[in-house]
Structure formats: structure tokens, C-alpha cells
Design an enzyme around this catalytic site. Structure first.
Site, PDB file in Angstrom:
ATOM      1  N   LYS A  50       1.103  -1.348  -0.107  1.00  0.00           N
ATOM      2  CA  LYS A  50      -0.088   0.037   0.180  1.00  0.00           C
ATOM      3  C   LYS A  50       0.818   1.389  -0.103  1.00  0.00           C
ATOM      4  O   LYS A  50       0.568   2.389  -0.474  1.00  0.00           O
ATOM      5  CB  LYS A  50      -0.808   0.007   0.774  1.00  0.00           C
ATOM      6  CG  LYS A  50      -1.883  -1.161   1.346  1.00  0.00           C
ATOM      7  CD  LYS A  50      -2.558  -0.925   2.240  1.00  0.00           C
ATOM      8  CE  LYS A  50      -3.985  -1.812   2.188  1.00  0.00           C
ATOM      9  NZ  LYS A  50      -5.661  -1.315   2.908  1.00  0.00           N
ATOM     10  N   ASP A  96      -9.994   3.766   1.725  1.00  0.00           N
ATOM     11  CA  ASP A  96     -10.214   3.126   3.362  1.00  0.00           C
ATOM     12  C   ASP A  96     -11.451   4.198   4.223  1.00  0.00           C
ATOM     13  O   ASP A  96     -12.302   3.678   4.339  1.00  0.00           O
ATOM     14  CB  ASP A  96      -9.259   2.726   3.877  1.00  0.00           C
ATOM     15  CG  ASP A  96      -8.594   1.724   4.024  1.00  0.00           C
ATOM     16  OD1 ASP A  96      -9.619   1.057   2.797  1.00  0.00           O
ATOM     17  OD2 ASP A  96      -7.386   1.526   4.330  1.00  0.00           O
TER      18      ASP A  96
HETATM   19  P1  NAP Z   1      -1.060  -2.047  10.741  1.00  0.00           P
HETATM   20  O1  NAP Z   1      -0.541  -0.427   9.998  1.00  0.00           O
HETATM   21  O2  NAP Z   1      -0.157  -2.927  10.221  1.00  0.00           O
HETATM   22  O3  NAP Z   1      -0.774  -1.281  11.971  1.00  0.00           O
HETATM   23  C1  NAP Z   1      -1.269  -2.424  13.064  1.00  0.00           C
HETATM   24  C2  NAP Z   1      -1.691  -1.588  14.521  1.00  0.00           C
HETATM   25  O4  NAP Z   1      -2.393  -2.439  15.560  1.00  0.00           O
HETATM   26  C3  NAP Z   1      -0.425  -0.660  15.126  1.00  0.00           C
HETATM   27  O5  NAP Z   1      -1.332   0.608  15.907  1.00  0.00           O
HETATM   28  C4  NAP Z   1      -0.532  -1.808  15.986  1.00  0.00           C
HETATM   29  O6  NAP Z   1       0.646  -1.095  17.388  1.00  0.00           O
HETATM   30  C5  NAP Z   1      -1.367  -2.300  16.234  1.00  0.00           C
HETATM   31  N1  NAP Z   1      -1.194  -3.683  16.867  1.00  0.00           N
HETATM   32  C6  NAP Z   1      -1.175  -4.988  16.182  1.00  0.00           C
HETATM   33  N2  NAP Z   1      -0.484  -5.434  17.354  1.00  0.00           N
HETATM   34  C7  NAP Z   1      -1.259  -5.539  18.441  1.00  0.00           C
HETATM   35  C8  NAP Z   1      -1.711  -5.727  20.146  1.00  0.00           C
HETATM   36  N3  NAP Z   1      -1.297  -7.087  20.587  1.00  0.00           N
HETATM   37  N4  NAP Z   1      -1.459  -4.880  21.095  1.00  0.00           N
HETATM   38  C9  NAP Z   1      -2.405  -3.139  20.440  1.00  0.00           C
HETATM   39  N5  NAP Z   1      -1.711  -3.061  19.621  1.00  0.00           N
HETATM   40  C10 NAP Z   1      -1.421  -4.344  18.580  1.00  0.00           C
HETATM   41  O7  NAP Z   1      -2.275  -2.624  10.365  1.00  0.00           O
HETATM   42  P2  NAP Z   1      -3.645  -1.827   9.583  1.00  0.00           P
HETATM   43  O8  NAP Z   1      -3.520  -1.835   8.118  1.00  0.00           O
HETATM   44  O9  NAP Z   1      -3.732  -0.963  10.144  1.00  0.00           O
HETATM   45  O10 NAP Z   1      -4.681  -3.150   9.952  1.00  0.00           O
HETATM   46  C11 NAP Z   1      -5.141  -2.438  11.555  1.00  0.00           C
HETATM   47  C12 NAP Z   1      -6.442  -3.433  12.052  1.00  0.00           C
HETATM   48  O11 NAP Z   1      -7.765  -2.860  11.191  1.00  0.00           O
HETATM   49  C13 NAP Z   1      -5.912  -4.954  11.089  1.00  0.00           C
HETATM   50  O12 NAP Z   1      -6.588  -5.829  12.111  1.00  0.00           O
HETATM   51  C14 NAP Z   1      -7.056  -4.433   9.938  1.00  0.00           C
HETATM   52  O13 NAP Z   1      -7.323  -6.283   9.327  1.00  0.00           O
HETATM   53  C15 NAP Z   1      -7.583  -3.813  10.011  1.00  0.00           C
HETATM   54  N6  NAP Z   1      -8.781  -2.838   8.835  1.00  0.00           N
HETATM   55  C16 NAP Z   1     -10.078  -3.338   8.159  1.00  0.00           C
HETATM   56  C17 NAP Z   1     -10.579  -2.744   7.447  1.00  0.00           C
HETATM   57  C18 NAP Z   1     -11.789  -2.991   6.940  1.00  0.00           C
HETATM   58  O14 NAP Z   1     -12.204  -2.869   5.998  1.00  0.00           O
HETATM   59  N7  NAP Z   1     -12.510  -3.575   7.819  1.00  0.00           N
HETATM   60  C19 NAP Z   1      -9.109  -2.045   6.231  1.00  0.00           C
HETATM   61  C20 NAP Z   1      -8.187  -0.913   6.967  1.00  0.00           C
HETATM   62  C21 NAP Z   1      -7.638  -2.441   7.964  1.00  0.00           C
HETATM   63  P3  NAP Z   1       2.133  -1.021  17.829  1.00  0.00           P
HETATM   64  O15 NAP Z   1       2.619   0.478  16.419  1.00  0.00           O
HETATM   65  O16 NAP Z   1       2.491  -0.251  18.317  1.00  0.00           O
HETATM   66  O17 NAP Z   1       2.746  -2.025  16.882  1.00  0.00           O
END
Ligand code: NAP
Length: 285
Positions: free
Chosen positions: A71, A107
């Protein structure tokens, strides 16, 4: 699905890609709209991304979706960016307009549609607690700023990333106040106010786990909870919110709504209502 001499192709580039539900929902909408097109997953590694994006031009694909880990890297490979992509700093959709590639991010639109449809929530004037500081949180923070939320607490496990995201949102200068917070068991005690809306944009919940803080203490009685996580029905956070008497929805509607926004960009017509959402629900049934 019939493939003819004129079938147009939209790609999905990712590594891994086989788990994605996007082909299922996009092809359901293509079929329901009787469009001569196909949405096809391609396993594209980091090393092959530039070639794959150039392939959109060379093979005259209608465009593509980008998923993990492309992305951000794809930003530099397209000819122009839409406003959302510039604000969020990543793209999930490429549209081929006469061999000029436009990088878009759907998004933000997906989140706003999901909040409106599932929770009847409009971000204007709201106090929001946003969990996470990754790509999805960035889209949510930009949406909150653009819609004129009053206050947004950005709580993240790695505090430096919360600070950095809050700083980046200063570009909006529209009056939304951003406050970085540490995401841990004491989060509720650090909030200056009980919020109207909590958005989970972390991956917490994907494996059935819950956040460590007390959810009920973060929101007032009429507050709402939106969990971007989807899959488990209901997600642990949605279950906890509903048990506390709060309105709550999971991320399935956002996934469908961002897909519908992509469909509109490629085919220049609205996706048939409800078809993507039903295809996703069918996948989890
Ligand atoms: P990303 O860029 O990898 O960010 C992950 C986030 O989760 C970071 O803030 C990370 O914190 C945090 N995190 C991971 N494990 C954690 C834990 N055990 N405890 C606390 N915080 C934790 O991922 P992303 O693309 O932003 O996606 C995040 C979530 O949103 C995913 O589950 C994804 O499937 C979902 N999502 C859904 C949609 C939808 O259409 N529904 C769209 C986009 C994303 P750190 O910075 O401390 O690592």
C-alpha cells in the site's frame, strides 16, 4: 463467469493474496451488474511490484487493488494521487485512465459509509478515541479531521507512532484537536472526557483477544464502538460493547464499502447495493 474476447480485468496485487475476500465480493458485484469483466488475484512480491504496476498499463487492465505489503510502496509507482491517498500516505486502489495510473485510497470513504450505515454516526463535532496508529488508523484520523471531529485521542501501543500520527494531522488546520495516548490497561483513566465514539484500528481481536482497558469507562452511555476487525461474529470488542449497552459494529461493512468505492472508480457506476456485503457474509457463514 463467462470470459469473452472483450473481458476487462481488474487485478489484486498482494503477498500473500490467496486469503483475500476481495475477489469473492468484487466478482459477485460484477456478475450482478452484468459487466464483462473479471477481478483476479495476482501473487506479487515486493521485488515484482514495479513490474506488476507497469503491467496495468501494458496489459491495459482497468486497474488493481493493493494489499499487504504494497500500500505504501505503490505510492511512488503511479502517475497521480487522489486527495485521500495524499492525506493518508498509502493507496489501496489503482485506476487506469488511458494509461495514466491514478492511486486512490478508499478506506476513508469505506469507514465513513460504514459509520453512517451501521451506527448512524457522523464524525462532525464528535469526541473520538482511535486505537492504533498504522495505515487503517491513519485513514480514520484523516476522516475525523476532514469531517470536523472535535477531539481525537490516538492511543497506540508504540507511543511514538501515536505522536507521529497526531503531528501529521496538523496539516488539516480545521480545528480538530489530536492527542497521542499510550494504549494499555490504564487508558480510560487518561482520557480527559468520556468519548462519543471508539474506533479500533489495531489488529487486536483478530485472534479472539480483547484490549486490556475497561471499555465502559471510556464512553458515555450513548456512545458507539466501531471495530475495523472482522471475521469472528461478533468480534470480542463488539461483544463487549453490546454487553455494556453500547451500539457497536464490526469491520465487514467497511470492507464492503471500500470495495464499492473501488468498483465505482473502475466501472464508473455504483456497485449494486448490498451485493458485496452479502458475498462477505456468505464467505464467513
Ligand atoms: P498496521 O499498519 O500493521 O497497524 C497495526 C496496528 O495494530 C498498529 O497500531 C499496532 O501497534 C497495533 N497492534 C498490533 N498488535 C497489537 C497488540 N497486540 N496490542 C496493541 N496494539 C497492537 O495495520 P492496518 O493496516 O492499520 O490494519 C489494522 C487492522 O485494521 C487490521 O486488523 C486490519 O485487518 C483492519 N482493517 C480493516 C479494514 C476494513 O475494511 N474493515 C480496512 C483496513 C484495516 P504498534 O504500532 O504498537 O505495533
Amino acid at each position: 463467469m463467462e470470459i469473452s474476447g472483450g473481458t476487462r480485468v481488474v487485478g489484486l496485487f498482494g503477498d500473500p493474496v490467496a486469503h483475500s475476500l476481495s475477489p469473492r465480493m468484487q466478482n459477485a458485484a460484477i456478475k450482478a451488474s452484468a459487466i464483462d469483466a473479471a477481478y483476479v488475484p495476482f501473487h506479487v512480491t515486493r521485488a515484482n511490484l514495479a513490474g506488476a504496476v507497469d503491467g496495468i498499463r501494458r496489459l491495459d487492465l482497468l486497474g488493481a487493488n493493493l494489499t499487504i505489503p504494497h500500500k505504501q510502496a505503490a505510492l511512488a509507482l503511479v502517475d497521480e494521487l487522489d486527495q485521500e491517498a495524499r492525506l493518508i500516505g498509502s493507496i489501496n486502489t489503482i485506476v487506469n485512465r488511458n494509461h495514466r495510473l491514478c492511486g486512490c485510497n478508499t478506506d476513508m470513504q469505506g469507514l465513513l459509509a460504514a459509520l453512517r450505515n451501521e451506527l448512524k454516526v457522523d464524525l462532525t463535532g464528535l469526541r473520538v478515541l482511535l486505537l492504533g496508529a498504522g495505515g487503517a488508523a491513519r485513514a480514520a484520523a484523516a476522516a475525523a479531521a476532514r469531517e470536523g471531529a472535535d477531539w481525537v485521542g490516538i492511543a497506540n501501543r508504540s507511543f511514538d507512532k501515536a505522536v507521529s500520527l497526531a503531528d501529521d494531522m496538523a496539516v488539516f488546520q480545521q480545528g480538530t484537536r489530536f492527542a497521542p495516548l499510550i494504549l494499555d490497561g490504564d487508558l480510560a483513566g487518561r482520557l480527559p472526557v468520556q468519548v462519543d465514539l471508539l474506533i479500533n484500528a489495531t489488529s487486536v481481536g483478530l485472534q479472539g483477544e480483547l484490549h486490556a482497558f475497561r471499555l465502559r469507562d471510556c464512553l458515555h452511555r450513548q456512545g458507539s464502538v466501531f471495530d475495523m476487525v472482522y471475521g469472528l461474529e461478533p468480534t470480542p470488542l463488539v461483544r463487549e460493547a453490546r454487553a455494556a449497552g453500547l451500539d457497536a459494529a464490526d469491520g465487514l461493512s467497511m470492507l464492503a464499502a471500500q470495495g464499492e468505492a473501488g468498483f465505482q472508480l473502475w466501472f464508473e457506476r455504483p456497485a449494486p447495493p448490498g451485493v458485496m456485503r452479502r458475498a462477505l457474509q456468505g464467505a464467513f457463514a
